[in-house]
Design an enzyme around this catalytic site. Structure first.
Site: not given
Ligand code: PLP
Length: 427
Positions: A234, A201, A198, A122, A369
């Protein structure tokens, strides 16, 4: 067979009493149970301040705030609550970690900084590292994909040389593929690197267990990492909440990158004495009500039958995956499970999402993204259905029926016109 009934669960979520749109964008944001809403409201109704006043209300607020940290630590089986830093989401957590780790190394006199990440990431786990690569001495290696997951052979090859940091997603927001974190950690350790995951998800679908000495919760997964980030919104919590967990000894060495109130013990013209972690990383007034709601979401999940949630989400996801695979013209870009990314021949993804919206379904469309991964997959954009514990079979079948309708329809002019207006903001 599980006795889990999503219709009973839905009674805890006001969304389903007030809204008719089928919510299938859980990878972006989840609906909130009443318990979370109540916690946020209660905190707002008794506004106070934490770590900075002596009156009783503030003392109590500080205790509750630190208790929230303990709950979040328990949620991921972190060895200590003081390894958990509150942030505004995964994005805030990764930016903090990236800058902080780099600066700490620089201050310690480290020459060069070698980062390994992947094309699957992402943007939140890609851009902070890419931006660091502009600094002198920083090298970034972006490993490729092996179908829908990370190319582990390429990872092993990249980590055959010494490395400082490996930053990977535990679960892809595009393909739903999970990383083998144990294997990644083994490779990272052999290269002398810190492993950052990260987990944005991941936390909705599995109970993350970082501590090998703790019994694995039902439906849980043992995760090996030195640092990890996730978002509250999430996992049924309030928007704009998240956490960064960093292993204790590593955290001690990190330098803060945001400065302000309540993160120093004392300061004068010549010296700054920082608060111990995690407080040195939480400058300024925190978003207390949202953080307490975040902890309430974690508590709610800790008390929920997560193995049943998982079996339900997996089962429905596989069923939807099979249904869409059988739909002529549908192309899938995800592994069977609760996140399904796809295209439908003859439809622009944004037009299709608008068509689905008119059919009463909320699905994400665009580059999700994750533009580098889209390029690597050879698709300009995807539509994504993402499920949660409250998703029902009827929700999934409504999507199948709507896509069957879409197949028979040609994108209408009104739809295309709306797309032209909106497309600039749909990434
Ligand atoms: N990393 C992953 C895999 C994501 O799916 C997302 C958001 O969709 C993020 C990071 C960023 O998360 P946030 O927008 O909650 O900071």
């Amino acid at each position: 067979m599980t006795s889990f009934d999503p219709y009973i669960l839905r009674k805890e979520f006001p969304y389903f009493a007030h809204e008719s749109a089928v919510w299938l964008d859980n990878a972006a944001n989840t609906q909130k149970p009443q318990a979370v809403l109540d916690r946020v409201l209660l905190s707002l109704a008794r506004a106070s301040t934490v770590h900075r006043a002596v009156y009783a209300l503030a003392e109590e607020a500080t205790l509750v705030y630190e208790e929230a940290r303990s709950i979040l630590a328990r949620f991921i089986s972190a060895p200590s609550k003081d390894e958990v830093i509150f942030t505004n989401g995964t994005t805030g957590a990764i930016n903090l970690f990236a800058r902080s780790l780099y600066l700490s190394g620089k201050r310690a006199g480290r020459q060069g900084f070698r980062i390994v990440t992947s094309v699957l990431e992402h943007h939140s786990n890609y851009l902070p590292w890419r931006m660091l690569a502009d600094e002198p001495g920083v090298e970034i290696i972006i490993i490729g994909h092996d179908g829908l997951g990370i190319d582990m052979e390429a990872l092993a090859k990249a980590l055959s040389a010494p490395c400082d940091l490996v930053a990977l997603s535990l679960c892809s927001n595009v393909s739903g593929a999970w990383l083998d974190s144990q294997q990644a950690a083994k490779l990272a350790r052999a290269a002398g690197a810190v492993l950052f995951l990260d987990a944005a998800q991941a936390v909705l679908h599995r109970a993350i267990c970082l501590d090998d000495s703790v019994a694995l919760p039902a439906g849980g997964i043992r995760v090996a990492a030195d640092a990890l980030a996730f978002s509250g919104h999430k996992m049924y919590g309030p928007d704009g909440t998240g956490a960064l967990w960093v292993r204790g000894d590593l955290l001690q060495d990190l330098v803060p990158v945001t400065f302000g109130g309540e993160m120093v013990r004392s300061v004068d013209d010549s010296a700054i004495d920082l608060q111990p972690p995690p407080r040195r990383f939480e400058a300024g007034t925190p978003n207390c009500s949202a953080i307490l709601g975040f902890a309430e979401a974690a508590r709610w999940l800790l008390q929920s039958p997560r193995d049943e949630f998982r079996a339900h989400e997996e089962g429905l996801g596989r069923m939807l995956h099979d249904e869409l695979s059988a739909l002529p013209g549908a192309r899938l870009y995800s592994v069977p499970g609760p996140l399904i990314s796809f295209t439908l021949d003859g439809w622009h993804t944004h037009d299709l999402a608008l068509f689905l919206d008119r059919e009463g379904l909320c699905l994400r469309a665009g580059r999700l993204c994750a533009e580098p991964f889209m390029r690597a997959l050879g698709v300009p954009a995807l539509v994504r259905a993402s499920l949660a514990a409250y998703t029902t079979r009827e929700d999934c079948m409504r999507l199948v029926r709507a896509l069957t309708l879409a197949k028979a329809a040609i994108p209408g002019r009104a739809c295309l016109a709306r797309f032209a207006r909106d497309s600039a903001s749909m990434h």
